[in-house]
Design a protein around this motif. Structure first.
Motif, PDB file in Angstrom:
ATOM      1  N   LEU A 145       0.831  -1.207   0.000  1.00 46.93           N
ATOM      2  CA  LEU A 145       0.000   0.000   0.000  1.00 46.93           C
ATOM      3  C   LEU A 145       0.865   1.256   0.000  1.00 46.93           C
ATOM      4  CD1 LEU A 145      -2.828  -1.062   2.472  1.00 46.93           C
ATOM      5  CD2 LEU A 145      -3.023  -0.758   0.008  1.00 46.93           C
ATOM      6  N   LEU A 146       1.938   1.244   0.786  1.00 40.17           N
ATOM      7  CA  LEU A 146       2.841   2.395   0.831  1.00 40.17           C
ATOM      8  C   LEU A 146       3.421   2.679  -0.553  1.00 40.17           C
ATOM      9  CD1 LEU A 146       4.375   4.537   2.458  1.00 40.17           C
ATOM     10  CD2 LEU A 146       6.079   2.788   3.020  1.00 40.17           C
ATOM     11  N   GLN A 147       3.712   1.639  -1.300  1.00 39.57           N
ATOM     12  CA  GLN A 147       4.311   1.813  -2.631  1.00 39.57           C
ATOM     13  C   GLN A 147       3.307   2.286  -3.679  1.00 39.57           C
ATOM     14  OE1 GLN A 147       5.963  -2.076  -3.453  1.00 39.57           O
ATOM     15  NE2 GLN A 147       7.311  -1.996  -1.661  1.00 39.57           N
ATOM     16  N   ASN A 148       2.018   2.070  -3.427  1.00 38.72           N
ATOM     17  CA  ASN A 148       1.029   2.284  -4.482  1.00 38.72           C
ATOM     18  C   ASN A 148      -0.066   3.286  -4.155  1.00 38.72           C
ATOM     19  OD1 ASN A 148       1.644   0.144  -6.718  1.00 38.72           O
ATOM     20  ND2 ASN A 148       1.875  -0.956  -4.773  1.00 38.72           N
ATOM     21  N   VAL A 149      -0.079   3.831  -2.944  1.00 35.62           N
ATOM     22  CA  VAL A 149      -1.101   4.809  -2.552  1.00 35.62           C
ATOM     23  C   VAL A 149      -0.419   6.150  -2.299  1.00 35.62           C
ATOM     24  CG1 VAL A 149      -2.896   5.391  -0.884  1.00 35.62           C
ATOM     25  CG2 VAL A 149      -2.542   2.988  -1.538  1.00 35.62           C
ATOM     26  N   PRO A 150      -0.564   7.122  -3.196  1.00 38.46           N
ATOM     27  CA  PRO A 150       0.146   8.394  -3.044  1.00 38.46           C
ATOM     28  C   PRO A 150      -0.111   9.090  -1.711  1.00 38.46           C
ATOM     29  CG  PRO A 150      -0.758   8.205  -5.260  1.00 38.46           C
ATOM     30  CD  PRO A 150      -1.299   7.037  -4.481  1.00 38.46           C
ATOM     31  N   SER A 151      -1.340   9.003  -1.189  1.00 39.28           N
ATOM     32  CA  SER A 151      -1.643   9.719   0.049  1.00 39.28           C
ATOM     33  C   SER A 151      -0.908   9.158   1.251  1.00 39.28           C
ATOM     34  CB  SER A 151      -3.156   9.681   0.322  1.00 39.28           C
ATOM     35  OG  SER A 151      -3.609   8.354   0.494  1.00 39.28           O
ATOM     36  N   LEU A 152      -0.353   7.950   1.141  1.00 44.54           N
ATOM     37  CA  LEU A 152       0.435   7.376   2.233  1.00 44.54           C
ATOM     38  C   LEU A 152       1.911   7.752   2.138  1.00 44.54           C
ATOM     39  CD1 LEU A 152      -1.064   3.749   2.400  1.00 44.54           C
ATOM     40  CD2 LEU A 152      -1.633   5.705   3.841  1.00 44.54           C
ATOM     41  N   GLN A 153       2.300   8.392   1.059  1.00 47.59           N
ATOM     42  CA  GLN A 153       3.713   8.612   0.776  1.00 47.59           C
ATOM     43  C   GLN A 153       4.203  10.012   1.126  1.00 47.59           C
ATOM     44  OE1 GLN A 153       3.769   7.814  -3.410  1.00 47.59           O
ATOM     45  NE2 GLN A 153       3.368   5.613  -3.174  1.00 47.59           N
ATOM     46  N   THR A 154       3.300  10.895   1.567  1.00 49.92           N
ATOM     47  CA  THR A 154       3.690  12.299   1.704  1.00 49.92           C
ATOM     48  C   THR A 154       4.375  12.637   3.017  1.00 49.92           C
ATOM     49  OG1 THR A 154       1.475  12.823   2.490  1.00 49.92           O
ATOM     50  CG2 THR A 154       1.866  13.054   0.141  1.00 49.92           C
ATOM     51  N   ALA A 155       4.318  11.738   4.000  1.00 52.86           N
ATOM     52  CA  ALA A 155       5.011  11.990   5.272  1.00 52.86           C
ATOM     53  C   ALA A 155       6.508  11.735   5.090  1.00 52.86           C
ATOM     54  CB  ALA A 155       4.440  11.100   6.367  1.00 52.86           C
ATOM     55  N   PRO A 156       7.342  12.376   5.892  1.00 50.06           N
ATOM     56  CA  PRO A 156       8.794  12.222   5.705  1.00 50.06           C
ATOM     57  C   PRO A 156       9.327  10.826   5.982  1.00 50.06           C
ATOM     58  CG  PRO A 156       8.302  13.559   7.659  1.00 50.06           C
ATOM     59  CD  PRO A 156       7.025  13.388   6.914  1.00 50.06           C
ATOM     60  N   LEU A 157       8.673  10.067   6.862  1.00 55.32           N
ATOM     61  CA  LEU A 157       9.112   8.708   7.181  1.00 55.32           C
ATOM     62  C   LEU A 157       8.122   7.731   6.564  1.00 55.32           C
ATOM     63  CD1 LEU A 157      11.143   6.996   8.803  1.00 55.32           C
ATOM     64  CD2 LEU A 157       9.605   7.172  10.762  1.00 55.32           C
ATOM     65  N   GLY A 158       8.602   6.865   5.674  1.00 52.70           N
ATOM     66  CA  GLY A 158       7.701   5.970   4.953  1.00 52.70           C
ATOM     67  C   GLY A 158       6.836   5.123   5.857  1.00 52.70           C
ATOM     68  N   SER A 159       7.454   4.424   6.798  1.00 54.07           N
ATOM     69  CA  SER A 159       6.679   3.554   7.693  1.00 54.07           C
ATOM     70  C   SER A 159       7.477   3.282   8.956  1.00 54.07           C
ATOM     71  CB  SER A 159       6.332   2.229   7.004  1.00 54.07           C
ATOM     72  OG  SER A 159       7.500   1.499   6.666  1.00 54.07           O
ATOM     73  N   LEU A 160       6.756   2.825   9.977  1.00 53.64           N
ATOM     74  CA  LEU A 160       7.367   2.424  11.248  1.00 53.64           C
ATOM     75  C   LEU A 160       6.982   0.987  11.542  1.00 53.64           C
ATOM     76  CD1 LEU A 160       6.807   5.300  13.855  1.00 53.64           C
ATOM     77  CD2 LEU A 160       9.006   4.435  13.049  1.00 53.64           C
ATOM     78  N   GLN A 161       7.937   0.207  12.052  1.00 49.74           N
ATOM     79  CA  GLN A 161       7.658  -1.143  12.531  1.00 49.74           C
ATOM     80  C   GLN A 161       8.052  -1.177  14.012  1.00 49.74           C
ATOM     81  OE1 GLN A 161       9.733  -0.764   9.541  1.00 49.74           O
ATOM     82  NE2 GLN A 161       7.752  -0.690   8.520  1.00 49.74           N
ATOM     83  N   LEU A 162       7.068  -1.418  14.867  1.00 52.29           N
ATOM     84  CA  LEU A 162       7.287  -1.350  16.307  1.00 52.29           C
ATOM     85  C   LEU A 162       6.904  -2.663  16.972  1.00 52.29           C
ATOM     86  CD1 LEU A 162       5.726   2.160  17.024  1.00 52.29           C
ATOM     87  CD2 LEU A 162       8.101   1.604  16.463  1.00 52.29           C
ATOM     88  N   GLY A 163       7.648  -3.016  18.019  1.00 48.01           N
ATOM     89  CA  GLY A 163       7.355  -4.196  18.815  1.00 48.01           C
ATOM     90  C   GLY A 163       7.516  -3.882  20.284  1.00 48.01           C
ATOM     91  N   VAL A 164       7.272  -4.897  21.110  1.00 47.93           N
ATOM     92  CA  VAL A 164       7.340  -4.717  22.556  1.00 47.93           C
ATOM     93  C   VAL A 164       8.408  -5.604  23.177  1.00 47.93           C
ATOM     94  CG1 VAL A 164       6.035  -4.837  24.718  1.00 47.93           C
ATOM     95  CG2 VAL A 164       4.892  -4.116  22.622  1.00 47.93           C
ATOM     96  N   SER A 165       8.477  -6.828  22.718  1.00 50.23           N
ATOM     97  CA  SER A 165       9.369  -7.801  23.343  1.00 50.23           C
ATOM     98  C   SER A 165      10.593  -8.067  22.490  1.00 50.23           C
ATOM     99  CB  SER A 165       8.606  -9.118  23.561  1.00 50.23           C
ATOM    100  OG  SER A 165       9.494 -10.187  23.765  1.00 50.23           O
ATOM    101  N   ALA A 166      11.725  -8.365  23.154  1.00 50.72           N
ATOM    102  CA  ALA A 166      12.941  -8.739  22.431  1.00 50.72           C
ATOM    103  C   ALA A 166      12.724  -9.983  21.587  1.00 50.72           C
ATOM    104  CB  ALA A 166      14.085  -8.977  23.418  1.00 50.72           C
ATOM    105  N   GLN A 167      11.749 -10.811  21.952  1.00 48.25           N
ATOM    106  CA  GLN A 167      11.457 -12.007  21.163  1.00 48.25           C
ATOM    107  C   GLN A 167      10.868 -11.656  19.799  1.00 48.25           C
ATOM    108  OE1 GLN A 167       9.249 -14.953  23.467  1.00 48.25           O
ATOM    109  NE2 GLN A 167      10.393 -14.437  25.300  1.00 48.25           N
ATOM    110  N   SER A 168      10.399 -10.410  19.636  1.00 47.29           N
ATOM    111  CA  SER A 168       9.877  -9.972  18.340  1.00 47.29           C
ATOM    112  C   SER A 168      10.975  -9.466  17.421  1.00 47.29           C
ATOM    113  CB  SER A 168       8.840  -8.863  18.530  1.00 47.29           C
ATOM    114  OG  SER A 168       7.709  -9.351  19.191  1.00 47.29           O
ATOM    115  N   ALA A 169      12.139  -9.209  17.958  1.00 45.41           N
ATOM    116  CA  ALA A 169      13.249  -8.691  17.165  1.00 45.41           C
ATOM    117  C   ALA A 169      14.358  -9.730  17.088  1.00 45.41           C
ATOM    118  CB  ALA A 169      13.769  -7.395  17.772  1.00 45.41           C
TER     119      ALA A 169
END
Length: 466
Positions: A145-169
């Protein structure tokens, strides 16, 4: 008319009243249009929690717009009018067995192969029965969606991936904890975007992005400064009868400068995280504080328009943390880890899982209510109105990691036409690709007609958007 527009109208009249059709007016017209006509942003937030749910405590009774929330979904009661419960969605896996947790993460978020088809392997996986060394065939839905929807692309940071536990990273088994996958041009395999689990590092990143003005900001500022200097020069030389008019011009220019600077927002200050104790691991000691801080940062990133695409996970598909060390004392009376509880159908395990599920739901509800109650800085509605939030898991629930009847919720998305307040039931006839195709088309990505192998696709879900 928005509050912003009502503020701008006097500024626009005051500035243009004394400029006529001269050069200054010619330069200012685009700036005024930019400030006044900023469209409402569109955003996507995908939230994952591990190991499914307790099915008989999850599904509501009733149907359509007449339904009664279950014990777990009652946590979202204040969001009912902006919430869609979706029943009967399957995970497109084919031959699923309980020892393949990583497949659930991939199949819910990325295009699946045909039944019996293989997922790419990133290394020799001989002897590993849990398919932890697999990766995606293509980019995950958030990245597509980020690659194909212009309205998602106008912010300076494309996307964020967030987790809580070290087991997720987990760098050894990234497919167990990663929701997002990217596949740059020329790359043969998709690669996991490993979530950041350190709120202070995320905050530092956001501060760095927030400090960088957009490319056009310097030219806009130079023009406003030039006009301000010119009006101040006239103010010093003009007769006193013209002072009021020129002062109005100066005030209007200052107002325009503030409006063009972007939405007023601030990034939160973060408290120090707790330390481990002899009977509590560092992951367990910090879990509640980390999830709270990460969700704070999600809201701040949206409010400051630093990114428009976020994936957030409460934990990997093999989360072994003991929630009796995370929840208030006495909330549950078992010391089993969450992964162990997910494979046990005893009354005690089911009760503990229900409490944990309500914990996840309450944290998500808190964030969504905050978004609902926060006006969009420079457009109509609230932050939630312009954000589609998807809440899902990689399997359906205990005691087996089943791919049938996945617990999926959607929130917000008013600007996309999400039909809040409804309980949609498809009786196991649909798979997640149909949901994602519906989402893509609501965002305007109408070229996405299928997501993954054709056998998993039947078309957009009726009643979801409209």
């Amino acid at each position: 008319m928005t509050n912003f527009q009502s503020r701008l109208q006097p500024s626009r009249r005051a500035i243009l009243a004394g400029l006529g059709a001269g050069t200054a007016a010619t330069f200012l017209q685009p700036l005024l249009g930019k400030a006044q006509n900023t469209p409402a942003p569109q955003r996507l937030l995908i939230i994952h929690r591990p190991m499914g749910t307790v099915q008989n405590q999850w599904w509501p009774s009733g149907s359509g717009d007449t339904w009664t929330a279950s014990p777990i979904l009652s946590e979202f009661e204040a969001l009912r009018d902006q919430m869609v419960v979706i029943k009967g969605m399957n995970c497109p896996l084919g031959n699923w067995i309980a020892s393949l947790p990583a497949l659930g993460m991939l199949a819910m978020m990325t295009p699946s192969p045909s039944t019996g088809g293989k997922w790419p392997e990133t290394r020799d996986a001989v002897g590993d029965p849990n398919s932890r060394f697999i990766t995606a065939l293509d980019a995950s839905i958030d990245q597509q969606l980020l690659q194909n929807v212009p309205s998602l692309q106008t912010a300076p940071l494309g996307s964020l991936q967030l987790g809580v536990s070290a087991q997720s990273a987990n760098s050894v088994y990234p497919s167990v904890g990663s929701l997002s996958y990217a596949k740059p041009a020329g790359q043969s395999l998709a690669s996991p975007l490993v979530p950041s689990i350190t709120p202070s590092a995320v905050l530092q990143s956001l501060r760095g992005v927030a400090a960088e003005p957009p490319a056009s900001a310097e030219l806009d500022q130079q023009l406003i400064e030039f006009l301000t200097t010119d009006v101040q020069r006239l103010r010093a030389r003009a007769p006193s009868t013209e002072a009021g008019k020129l002062d109005a011009h100066l005030a209007a220019l200052r107002g325009l400068e503030a409006d063009l600077a972007g939405p007023a927002c601030s990034l939160p200050e973060l408290d120090a995280l707790p330390e481990a104790t002899p009977d509590v691991t560092l992951d367990e000691a910090q879990y509640d504080a980390v999830q709270r801080q990460q969700l704070q940062l999600v809201k701040a990133a949206f409010q400051c328009d630093l990114t428009r695409v976020v994936t957030f996970s409460f934990g990997s598909s093999e989360l072994h943390l003991r929630f009796d060390k995370i929840l208030p004392p006495g909330a549950i009376n078992t010391g089993d880890g969450l992964y162990g509880l997910s494979q046990n159908s005893s009354d005690n395990s089911v009760q503990a899982r229900t409490v944990i599920e309500k914990y996840f739901a309450s944290k998500v509800a808190g964030l969504l209510l905050d978004l609902k109650n926060t006006p969009e800085p420079r457009a109509e509605g609230s932050l939630l109105d312009n954000t589609l939030v998807v809440y899902l898991s990689e399997c359906s629930g205990i005691p087996y990691h089943s791919p049938i009847d996945m617990p999926v919720l959607a929130f917000g998305g008013k600007s996309l036409g999400l039909k809040g307040g409804s309980y949609l039931q498809f009786f196991g006839e649909r798979c997640m690709p149909d949901f994602w195709v519906s989402v893509a088309q609501a965002f305007g990505y109408t070229d996405l007609k299928a997501f993954g192998a054709a056998e998993w696709n039947k078309g957009p879900l009726p009643g979801l958007f409209g």
